[in-house]
Design an enzyme around this catalytic site. Structure first.
Site, PDB file in Angstrom:
ATOM      1  N   LYS A 198       0.820  -1.220   0.000  1.00 33.73           N
ATOM      2  CA  LYS A 198       0.000   0.000   0.000  1.00 33.73           C
ATOM      3  C   LYS A 198       0.851   1.266   0.000  1.00 33.73           C
ATOM      4  CE  LYS A 198      -4.610  -0.783   1.559  1.00 33.73           C
ATOM      5  NZ  LYS A 198      -4.788  -1.802   2.602  1.00 33.73           N
ATOM      6  N   ARG A 199       1.983   1.162   0.646  1.00 31.44           N
ATOM      7  CA  ARG A 199       2.885   2.310   0.727  1.00 31.44           C
ATOM      8  C   ARG A 199       3.217   2.883  -0.650  1.00 31.44           C
ATOM      9  NH1 ARG A 199       7.890   2.080   1.710  1.00 31.44           N
ATOM     10  NH2 ARG A 199       8.036  -0.183   1.505  1.00 31.44           N
TER      11      ARG A 199
END
Ligand code: GLU
Length: 507
Positions: A251-252
């Protein structure tokens, strides 16, 4: 069984519906689909939803929607593991009868203590096999009494499991590192390793192609295949996908859910092309491949062993290439559907109706060269689609609107535009150039405030195209609104340049 793919080959995508469909999962689905389509074999969809706590129906729907969007159709399924309990129970019974599985009554406390001890010794936890030594009578009576227990698979001490990964080559594995592993939980539900093996066998899967995060699962699954006397499928583990920073994609790294890309206005064909190149290539140069070319050329032997890098800029570039290669009427239709889809950003009705007019195609034509995604096109075309501007870009307003004399000069620009006979490029250019001359100004000094007034931004398509797209009436209205806004601004030092012209007018 041969590693070569033939008409008889059967491949599968087996997602766990515990979230969205991410780039990694979509790539696995695509690779299996391409291989199946390329050899004329079958592509099977199996939903691995035995983890009842984490699996959701929404997630199943997201997976199905994402696959439909990408055009990855399946020949069989979707099969749901949650509905196949009796198949797993049968396999468990077979393993129990042949002595390859046994009930284990060890408590959570005992196992925790073993784990702690392993940590203290600096070794990996492996179950010590205590319950393996119990006699059948004792097992039966403890089960009879209702004592909670799991079922473990009995691993032969000192044995090695070896398989030849179609990508990674030979992979020997010391089974002692596994210990007797659990195949059924104490609540009676089967563990993933067992369900996968039963299903891959019953669905006659010939080639298992999946992410390399499953490599460590493969020895356990092979042990189960062997113990059940079933043929093993061939395995290929796909290289990891990393972000540009070389960390595992997460997700980063921003949006990695496939449907998020759809929402951002990426085209499925660009997405497919991009995903295919995550770990595979045709040769050292070719970037652009159609679906048909991918089906024809895709093969396991050109899959890289090293990690693939997910580069969103490349995806954007590729999407732009696909967008620009389409005929204008097709892009217009895509844009129209996409603009109407956007639930967070509903268009006002005046503009919405206009999406069906030929006018809409003319404004799409203005931005098609500059937009890499439909979302970007939406943002670029925003000023044409709203009834009136909400705000002016702050820096541009300071530079081009909030300067002494601009307000009066815009009035004269409006006058010149009112007088133009044919509101077309030639007439407009002549009018604006002669205005600049009369005023003793550069052409830019006339155009920049005009562009800001019409579009709210300092960059836009060519000013004549913009004027024509708006037409005389709206152009004059916007100039008037800009003038009112300029007049309502406090002196330069306190000027909140980005304040809404509508708010100003409402006061
Ligand atoms: N259900 C597993 C997952 O979603 C995949 C299992 C497999 O491909 O063998 O990670």
């Amino acid at each position: 069984m041969t590693t070569k793919l033939t008409k008889a080959s059967r491949l599968r995508f087996a997602p766990s519906p515990t979230g969205t469909l991410h780039v990694g999962g979509a790539r696995t689905a695509l690779f299996n689909w391409l291989l199946a389509r390329g050899c004329g074999g079958k592509f099977i969809l199996r939903i691995e939803d035995t983890d009842r706590e984490r699996s959701t129906e929404e997630s199943v729907q997201v997976i199905l929607d994402a696959m439909a969007w990408l055009g990855l159709d399946h020949d069989e399924g979707p099969f749901y593991q949650s509905r196949r309990g009796e198949h797993y129970a049968l396999a468990l019974a077979t393993l129990r009868e042949s002595g390859r599985a046994y009930p284990c009554f060890c408590t959570a406390e005992r196992l925790d203590a073993l784990r702690k001890q392993a940590r203290a010794d600096g070794t990996a936890f492996v179950y010590d096999g205590l319950c393996r030594a119990l006699g059948e009578d004792e097992r039966a009576s403890r089960i009879e009494k209702g004592e909670p227990h799991v079922i473990r698979f009995a691993v032969e001490p000192g044995s090695i499991t070896e398989f030849d990964d179609m990508i990674g080559g030979p992979r020997p594995f010391e089974n002692d590192r596994l210990g007797d592993f659990v195949i059924r939980r104490s609540d009676g539900s089967p563990i993933y390793h067992l369900t996968v093996v039963v299903d891959d066998h019953e669905m006659e899967i010939t080639h298992v192609v999946r992410g390399d995060d499953h490599v460590s699962n493969t020895p356990r699954q092979l042990l189960l295949f062997d113990a059940l006397g079933w043929d093993r499928p061939h395995y290929a583990h796909l290289p990891l996908i990393q972000g540009a920073d070389k960390a595992r994609l997460s997700k980063r790294h921003g949006a990695t859910s496939v449907l998020e890309f759809k929402r951002e206005g990426f085209l499925p064909e660009a997405m497919i092309n991009f995903l295919a190149l995550l770990g595979w290539s045709l040769d050292a140069e070719t970037e652009r491949l159609t679906r048909a070319e991918l089906i024809e050329n895709f093969s396991l032997d050109r899959i890289n062993r090293s990690a693939a890098v997910f580069d969103k800029t490349k995806l954007e570039w590729m999407n732009g290439v696909y967008l620009r290669s389409k005929p204008l009427d097709e892009v217009t239709k895509l844009a129209r559907d996409f603009f109407r889809l956007d639930p967070d950003d509903a268009l006002d009705l005046i503009s919405d109706k206009r999406l069906d007019e030929p006018w809409f195609e003319s404004i799409v034509a203005l931005e098609v060269e500059r937009s890499r995604t439909l979302g970007e096109m939406r943002r670029n075309l925003d000023c044409f689609l709203v009834a009136s501007l909400e705000s002016y870009e702050e820096k541009g307003a300071r530079k081009h609107l909030l300067k002494p004399g601009v307000c009066e000069q815009l009035a004269r620009t409006a006058e010149a535009l009112r007088a133009v006979e044919n509101f077309e490029a030639e007439g407009l250019e002549a009018a604006l150039r002669s205005l600049a001359e009369r005023e003793g100004l550069s052409f830019g000094k006339v155009v920049h405030p005009l562009r800001m007034s019409l579009t709210g931004r300092s960059a836009s398509p060519g000013i004549f195209d913009v004027l024509i797209a708006f037409g005389r009436e709206t152009s004059l209205e916007r100039i008037e609104q800009a003038r009112e806004w300029i007049e309502a601004q406090p002196p330069a030092s306190e000027s909140p340049a980005s304040e809404s012209p509508r708010q100003e007018q409402a006061r």
